[in-house]
Motif scaffolding. Structure first.
Motif: not given
Length: 340
Positions: A1-16, A185-194, A151-152
């Motif tokens: 099962m797909a899981r959401r990406l953990p926060p990887l930068a401050w922008r991702c923290v805010l998004a979460a 699974v995450g946004t394009h920004q989050a998958t690239a950071l992963a 990461a998709r």
């Protein structure tokens, strides 16, 4: 099962933190007391970032149409789709599959399509991997996908899922959801950071978002390289609910098409706003037929998935194929205006 990406930068923290849809008014001099036009934003970077990027343009739109505009910004395709289904969105920035569903199922119309400075009629899906390390080539990926961490994007994402699945993985007998060692699974920004941070080996992305990623995260972007790119994918659309009168839809379309095209200080200011919106050049007038390529992509993916899946018998497969053909014919009729 797909899981959401953990926060990887401050922008991702805010998004979460902003995981649930929120609507915020755009402060303008529009008429007080009138119900706001609710604008839904396709999540590309994050909910907070997307809202900030769009607010200046929507403030200008509010002044033009003489009514307030509120922003519905979310951090997932699913959240935006649910908001549209609940009639919480009057106008939206959508791509491919989501725009197609909004027009054919949710009584919305395309009024404009974005355009970029390169002049191309679309963008390309990408696969990103780290430059260094044992998993850095397309050949290695196709040979042993079960050893790679993926990461998709969400299943509704054209460049994050639909096109890579259709044009690369299924033709090589690889089903993205089941063949990899792990999947996030995450946004394009989050998958690239992963991938950049070693939490995944390969990420789906696209040319526009990866270009933006390089500006926002230059150190991380330098660790990555492109191992595959797709054919051109049509740009995203702006859709408006059909409940609004044709005159109003034309007014919105005229505002978008004219935005950033005038000379002088006003045009300069509008072009700065467009640049912040993924370096857009502006908008072109469009109608529902602009979604014909998206309908074809969805049809091709559904058909190829049916052909490669396991079935109880051939009759079951043929029944599925017939439903796909019938559904595609209905979509074409709706987009061309011949459906009731």
């Amino acid at each position: 099962m797909a899981r959401r990406l953990p926060p990887l930068a401050w922008r991702c923290v805010l998004a979460a933190l902003l995981a649930l849809p929120f609507a915020a008014p755009v402060q303008t001099a529009a008429a007080a007391g009138e119900a706001p036009l609710r604008f839904g934003i396709l999540p590309l970077g994050g909910a907070f970032e997307s809202r900030n990027d769009w607010e200046p343009l929507l403030a200008d739109l509010s002044r033009t149409i003489g009514r307030p505009v509120s922003v519905l910004s979310v951090n997932s395709y699913e959240a935006l789709e649910q908001a549209i289904q609940r009639d919480q969105v009057d106008m939206a920035f959508l791509s491919g599959k989501m725009a197609l569903d909004a027009v054919t199922q949710r009584r919305m119309n395309v009024v404009a399509q974005v355009t970029r400075h390169d002049g191309l009629p679309g963008y390309r899906a990408l696969l990103l991997a780290r430059k260094a390390g044992p998993r850095s080539t397309l050949k290695g990926l196709l040979a042993e996908p079960e050893r790679w961490r993926l990461a998709r994007g969400e299943s509704r994402s054209v460049s994050g899922f639909i096109v890579p699945q259709l044009q690369l993985f299924l033709p090589n007998h690889i089903v993205m959801e089941t063949r990899f060692a792990s999947e996030v699974v995450g946004t394009h920004q989050a998958t690239a950071l992963a991938v950049a941070n070693g939490e995944a080996d390969v990420a789906t992305n696209n040319t526009a978002d990866f270009e933006r990623f390089g500006v926002q995260f230059p150190v991380e972007a330098e660790r990555l390289h492109v191992i595959w790119e797709s054919e051109l994918i049509p740009h995203a659309q702006i859709v408006v609910r059909r409940d609004y009168r044709p005159e109003f839809q034309k007014k919105v379309q005229a505002f978008l098409v004219d935005y950033g095209r005038s000379k002088g200080p006003r045009g300069d200011a509008e072009r700065v706003v467009l640049k912040s919106l993924h370096d857009l050049a502006g908008f072109l007038p469009a109608d529902n037929t602009s979604l014909l390529p998206a309908a074809k992509l969805a049809y091709q993916l559904a058909r190829q998935s049916a052909m490669t899946s396991q079935w109880v018998n051939d009759a079951a497969r043929q029944a599925r194929l017939q439903r796909i053909e019938s559904g595609y014919a209905d979509q074409l009729a709706a987009l061309r205006g011949s459906a009731p």
